[in-house]
Structure formats: C-alpha cells, structure tokens
Enzyme design. Structure first.
Site, PDB file in Angstrom:
ATOM      1  N   ILE A  13     -35.233  13.198 -14.524  1.00 50.43           N
ATOM      2  CA  ILE A  13     -36.639  12.948 -14.202  1.00 50.43           C
ATOM      3  C   ILE A  13     -37.421  12.590 -15.457  1.00 50.43           C
ATOM      4  CG2 ILE A  13     -38.767  14.006 -13.336  1.00 50.43           C
ATOM      5  CD1 ILE A  13     -37.061  15.686 -11.468  1.00 50.43           C
ATOM      6  N   GLY A  16     -37.864  14.684 -22.817  1.00 43.50           N
ATOM      7  CA  GLY A  16     -38.944  14.971 -23.747  1.00 43.50           C
ATOM      8  C   GLY A  16     -38.425  15.393 -25.096  1.00 43.50           C
ATOM      9  N   ALA A  17     -39.349  15.594 -26.018  1.00 46.76           N
ATOM     10  CA  ALA A  17     -38.964  16.018 -27.361  1.00 46.76           C
ATOM     11  C   ALA A  17     -38.394  17.431 -27.340  1.00 46.76           C
ATOM     12  CB  ALA A  17     -40.188  15.964 -28.283  1.00 46.76           C
ATOM     13  N   GLU A  18     -38.868  18.249 -26.392  1.00 49.12           N
ATOM     14  CA  GLU A  18     -38.465  19.650 -26.357  1.00 49.12           C
ATOM     15  C   GLU A  18     -37.360  19.921 -25.343  1.00 49.12           C
ATOM     16  OE1 GLU A  18     -38.927  24.042 -25.681  1.00 49.12           O
ATOM     17  OE2 GLU A  18     -39.489  22.557 -24.191  1.00 49.12           O
ATOM     18  N   ALA A  19     -37.354  19.167 -24.231  1.00 47.19           N
ATOM     19  CA  ALA A  19     -36.375  19.437 -23.174  1.00 47.19           C
ATOM     20  C   ALA A  19     -36.218  18.231 -22.260  1.00 47.19           C
ATOM     21  CB  ALA A  19     -36.801  20.653 -22.358  1.00 47.19           C
ATOM     22  N   ILE A  21     -35.564  17.131 -18.185  1.00 49.79           N
ATOM     23  CA  ILE A  21     -35.781  17.642 -16.840  1.00 49.79           C
ATOM     24  C   ILE A  21     -34.906  16.834 -15.882  1.00 49.79           C
ATOM     25  CG2 ILE A  21     -37.471  18.158 -15.043  1.00 49.79           C
ATOM     26  CD1 ILE A  21     -37.992  19.640 -17.637  1.00 49.79           C
ATOM     27  N   ASP A 127     -49.730  23.971 -22.820  1.00 45.43           N
ATOM     28  CA  ASP A 127     -49.886  22.551 -22.470  1.00 45.43           C
ATOM     29  C   ASP A 127     -50.473  22.410 -21.063  1.00 45.43           C
ATOM     30  OD1 ASP A 127     -49.714  19.781 -22.824  1.00 45.43           O
ATOM     31  OD2 ASP A 127     -47.687  19.684 -21.998  1.00 45.43           O
TER      32      ASP A 127
END
Length: 213
Positions: A13, A16-19, A21, A127
């Site tokens: 989906i 991202g920079a962190e995770a 999905i 966030d």
C-alpha cells in the site's frame, strides 16, 4: 511466537521512510502488515535494536490509546524480532478526503477530543495529520502510531497540535479557521491541561514564523 503461516501478502500500500504498509489476507479477513525494513546505512545491531523497540512501543501504544477512548486498529500479532505488526485493516474514508468533499467540522471536534484523550494519558501521537484518521462504519479511527511516544511535557503535547494545525492550514486552507476552532474546542473539553499546551503551541508558531522570515 511464530509468524502466522496462513497469512498471504497481497500488495504494497505504501513504502515510507520508517515502515512499509502491506495489505494481506489472514483467516478470511483483510489485514495490514506494518513492517520496518532494515536500514543498510545503520549499524546492523543498533538498527535491529531500534526496530525492535519501535515495533513493541507502537503495538503497546495502539492498545493504550484504545483504553484512553480513542478507536484504533486491533493488533492481531506482533513480531518485534522481524519488526512486524499485523493489525486490523480499517476500510473507509480518510478525514483528508472527507474534508475535501464535505464540511465535516464535527469530525474535527472528534479529532480534538481524541488528541486530548491521548494527552491526558501521556501519549503523543507524533503525526496526527488528516490522513491518519479514517471514518469507518460511523466511527472515526486514529491510525499510524509509528512516531508515537510517551510524554506529558507540554512542549511535546503542543507538537501534536502544531502538526494537525499545519495540515489543516496547508491542505484545507478554505476551512482552516473554522476547522481549527472545532479542533481546539474538542481538545479543551477532553484535556484540562490545554491552557499550558496552548502557550507552548503559540511559542512553536512564533518560532516558525521567525525562522521563515
């Protein structure tokens, strides 16, 4: 505990920079897999430790938020070693989309209440943009607690309000004044420490204007 073998990954989906999905199917239901991939530029042992603790913290805070009266996705499975959380998939419309098509000021009041409830329990979302609230079955859910942490410091709590205010002013400028009023009204009713947080919020906004000048 081993990862459920019967889970079937369907599609990515978002990355991202962190995770990352992913949508998956498990026991006949669609679920979300949130996976924190290794960062090649970090020391492997340090990276593994950071991903482990962030995964555990996010899963814990999702549960704590629910106990605070904020609807969040149900966590089905946590694998801190591989930095994965399998959770309920909330299907509905994001607040961002609803504000673009309708004047849902009532939902901004609810968002304010949710943030106030989190803050009353020492949780900073990290966030809280209009993309991280989803209306599903008449219930507004808060999602994506990947940047969340525990704090009662008013400057940390003010940072949450600063993020949502900036999102409203940047992406919903035609609604921003009324939207912010609804947001702050809900927040003030849910959190009695609001006046001190509002003072810190004004400091954040003043420093932002100074840097931008």
């Amino acid at each position: 505990m081993d990862r459920p073998m019967e889970i079937r990954e369907l599609r990515v989906i978002a990355k991202g920079a962190e995770a990352d999905i992913l949508e998956a199917e498990w026991m006949g239901a669609h679920v979300i897999i949130k996976r924190r991939p290794p960062k090649e530029y970090l020391n492997p042992a340090l990276d593994a430790r950071v991903r482990y603790h962030r995964t555990v913290r996010e899963a814990e805070i999702l549960h704590e938020a629910k106990l605070s009266g904020v609807p969040t996705p149900l966590v089905h499975f946590v694998d801190p070693v591989n930095a994965e959380i399998i959770m309920e998939m909330i299907q509905g419309l994001r607040l961002k989309e609803l504000l673009e098509s309708e004047r849902r000021m009532d939902l901004l009041d609810v968002v304010g209440q949710y943030i106030g409830r989190l803050h009353s329990n020492g949780i900073v979302h990290g966030d809280p943009t209009t993309s991280n609230f989803i209306l599903s079955g008449g219930i507004l859910y808060a999602i994506d607690f990947g940047l969340s942490f525990r704090s009662r410091a008013p400057q940390d709590l003010a940072s949450d309000l600063h993020v949502i205010k900036e999102a409203l002013e940047s992406y919903h400028s035609e609604l921003s004044e009324e939207a912010v009023q609804s947001l702050m009204s809900g927040y003030s009713r849910a959190f009695n420490g609001g006046p001190e947080v509002f003072r810190w919020l004004r400091r954040l906004e003043s420093s932002g204007r100074y840097r931008g000048s």
